[in-house]
Design an enzyme around this catalytic site. Structure first.
Site, PDB file in Angstrom:
ATOM      1  N   CYS A  57      13.929  10.481   6.698  1.00 30.13           N
ATOM      2  CA  CYS A  57      13.783  10.206   8.128  1.00 30.13           C
ATOM      3  C   CYS A  57      15.107  10.291   8.868  1.00 30.13           C
ATOM      4  CB  CYS A  57      13.139   8.839   8.351  1.00 30.13           C
ATOM      5  SG  CYS A  57      14.025   7.475   7.571  1.00 30.13           S
ATOM      6  N   GLU A  79      10.276  16.766  14.378  1.00 37.06           N
ATOM      7  CA  GLU A  79      10.714  16.429  13.018  1.00 37.06           C
ATOM      8  C   GLU A  79      10.025  17.343  12.013  1.00 37.06           C
ATOM      9  OE1 GLU A  79      11.594  12.399  10.516  1.00 37.06           O
ATOM     10  OE2 GLU A  79       9.616  12.563  11.420  1.00 37.06           O
ATOM     11  N   LYS A 124       0.855  -1.189   0.000  1.00 36.94           N
ATOM     12  CA  LYS A 124       0.000   0.000   0.000  1.00 36.94           C
ATOM     13  C   LYS A 124       0.894   1.243   0.000  1.00 36.94           C
ATOM     14  CE  LYS A 124      -2.672   3.393   1.551  1.00 36.94           C
ATOM     15  NZ  LYS A 124      -2.129   4.750   1.746  1.00 36.94           N
ATOM     16  N   GLU A 179       9.512   1.672  10.977  1.00 32.65           N
ATOM     17  CA  GLU A 179      10.588   2.648  10.837  1.00 32.65           C
ATOM     18  C   GLU A 179       9.932   4.022  10.831  1.00 32.65           C
ATOM     19  OE1 GLU A 179      13.629   4.409   7.641  1.00 32.65           O
ATOM     20  OE2 GLU A 179      13.576   2.216   7.679  1.00 32.65           O
TER      21      GLU A 179
END
Length: 499
Positions: free
Chosen positions: A304, A401, A195, A270
């Site tokens: 990331c 972040e 997906k 993750e």
């Protein structure tokens, strides 16, 4: 900034694929969503719709899971020898390599990232991961052991595929992350429902086409496009999915963990990062300055592992900040497919709003913007690469972040490794870090003290199929590469026989 028509920049193969009628791959059939709903795919470089894909919901997910379950329980995939499975995975790599140019172009168009990035990272990284994991397919072994119980027993373990795996990937590296999650699952013998993020679904569909062309049995690889809150949520909660692999934000990761609790499915995550780049006084600045700049500005900071917190010894702080700022100020912004582009746009208007919001908050908090900090133009989602100083650990732009080309630089004047490590570790994340020094003892001692899944010395953003990738703390669970990834997609069964 002049933005070219992307149609004039694509190869015929990429143009033809983008303009196809896109569908879901379920078993061996290409289907529309049962509801008929679609998702607009937008070129981040222009802000215009370039394609439509099906918006799958729970009904479509049920079909995809049933196809994957049938393929795992009763199809030829589970009866295939490990070496034959490895050969098929290797052939998949060959087919991706043969279509490298068009795959890179589609990836650039879909994500906005510079074409050269997709050519040197995404496609070859995908090929190498498939080839690496193809080799593991025939080397997944159990072991025998000596037990303490009296009498004679023969005891051993076997590793078996965990079953049906749902793989949900983000929008920043949709091709490579899809392959990196698929490859170990396929090597282990699992079947897959892939997906992609709703913003960047095109190469997931193309992977489905190539998988069919390669000869994977029906149902081994299924592709379901749609929104996270519908298709993604349905996969996460599905009682017939045995494991889920998710790459994305920590916030969404928490929701997936809750949804997965229904049948206690195995979860690999993750998640986010706020990675430090630590530059000591003796660092080779000819390597450290461009290394730090690359760690945050590559892919417009939408990585990331991006080195978004720069910790620099006070004696060289001004030199390092000035050097990184000079690189930032001279980068060429442009459409990802345009020649000479070094920095493409952010992926979407939502991401532009997110990054702009953090910058606005930083200004209110009193940060100093050394360079950048503004949107460029009104067509597409272009953000200047930005370097910020005078931040504090309490500011959202420093702690959270941002996922954009924004670097927060902070000096330290303490040579005590514990205190420097405490600065680096002052985050809820623990995904990646880099240490820049010519002192080997200092480098390796600091590597022990930094709480991150990956610590790089005199480099940043290092990835390799053999190198375990994953995070500490709220950066996730599990490892995405190396044999550790194979372990995630297998169950260990202990067998004992009384002789």
């Amino acid at each position: 900034m002049l933005i070219p028509d992307p149609k004039t920049l694509m190869s015929e193969a990429a143009f033809r694929f983008v303009n196809e009628s896109h569908k879901l791959l379920i078993g061996d059939r290409w289907l529309d969503a049962q509801s008929g709903a679609t998702v607009d795919v937008i070129d981040p470089g222009t802000g215009r719709v370039i394609a439509k894909v099906p918006a799958a919901d729970s009904a479509d997910v049920d079909l995809a899971v049933a196809a994957a379950r049938e393929a795992f329980d009763n199809g030829p995939w589970s009866r295939m020898t490990a070496s034959a499975r490895g050969k098929l995975i290797w052939q998949f790599a060959d087919l991706i390599e043969a279509n490298a140019r068009s795959l890179a172009e589609v990836e650039s168009l879909d994500t906005g990232r510079a074409l050269y990035e997709c050519q040197i990272v995404d496609v070859p990284g995908s090929v190498e991961m498939l080839r690496y994991m193809a080799g593991w397919a025939s080397k997944i072994n159990g072991e025998t052991m000596n037990v303490a119980m009296p009498c004679d027993f023969h005891t051993y373990t076997v590793r078996e595929a965990v079953g049906v795996v749902a793989i949900i990937v983000p929008w920043n590296y949709p091709l490579e992350l899809a392959v990196w999650r698929m490859a170990p699952a396929l090597a282990a013998g699992c079947t897959i429902i892939l997906k992609p993020a709703e913003q960047t679904p095109l190469n997931a569909i193309r992977l489905g086409q190539l998988a069919q062309e390669c000869g994977f049995p029906p149902g081994v690889i299924n592709v379901v496009t749609g929104y996270g809150e519908t298709a993604g949520a349905a996969l996460s909660a599905h009682m017939d999915v045995d494991a889920i692999s998710f790459t994305g934000s920590t916030e969404t990761g928490r929701l997936i963990v809750k949804a997965a609790a229904g049948n206690m499915k195995r979860v690999f995550l993750e998640l986010g990062g706020k990675s430090p780049a630590i530059v000591f006084a003796d660092a080779d600045l000819t390597a450290a300055i461009p290394g730090v700049a690359g760690s945050i500005f590559f892919s417009a900071g939408q990585v990331c592992t991006a080195g978004s917190r720069l910790l620099v010894h006070a004696s060289i702080f001004d030199r390092v900040v000035a050097g990184v700022a000079e690189i930032a100020a001279t980068m060429t912004l442009g459409h990802g497919l345009a020649a000479g582009t070094q920095l493409g746009p952010l992926v979407s208007s939502d991401q532009m709003d997110r990054v702009s919001g953090y910058l606005d908050a930083g200004r209110r908090d009193g940060v100093t913007i050394v360079t950048g900090g503004h949107r460029v133009g009104t067509e597409g989602y272009y953000m200047q690469p930005t370097v910020i100083t005078n931040t504090s650990a309490q500011m959202s732009i420093y702690r959270e972040e941002v996922f954009g080309p924004v670097l927060c630089a902070v000096p330290f004047d303490d040579d005590d490794m514990d205190r420097v490590a405490a600065m680096a570790n002052d985050t809820v994340y623990g995904l990646h870090a880099s240490i820049w020094t010519q002192n080997l003892r200092l480098a390796h001692m600091m590597a022990r003290k930094v709480k991150a899944g990956n610590v790089c010395i005199n480099t940043h953003n290092f990835f390799d199929p053999a190198f375990p990738m994953g995070g500490y703390k709220q950066s996730g669970w599990g490892r995405a590469s190396g044999f550790q990834a194979i372990e995630h997609y297998t169950e260990v069964k202990g067998v004992v026989a009384k002789l």
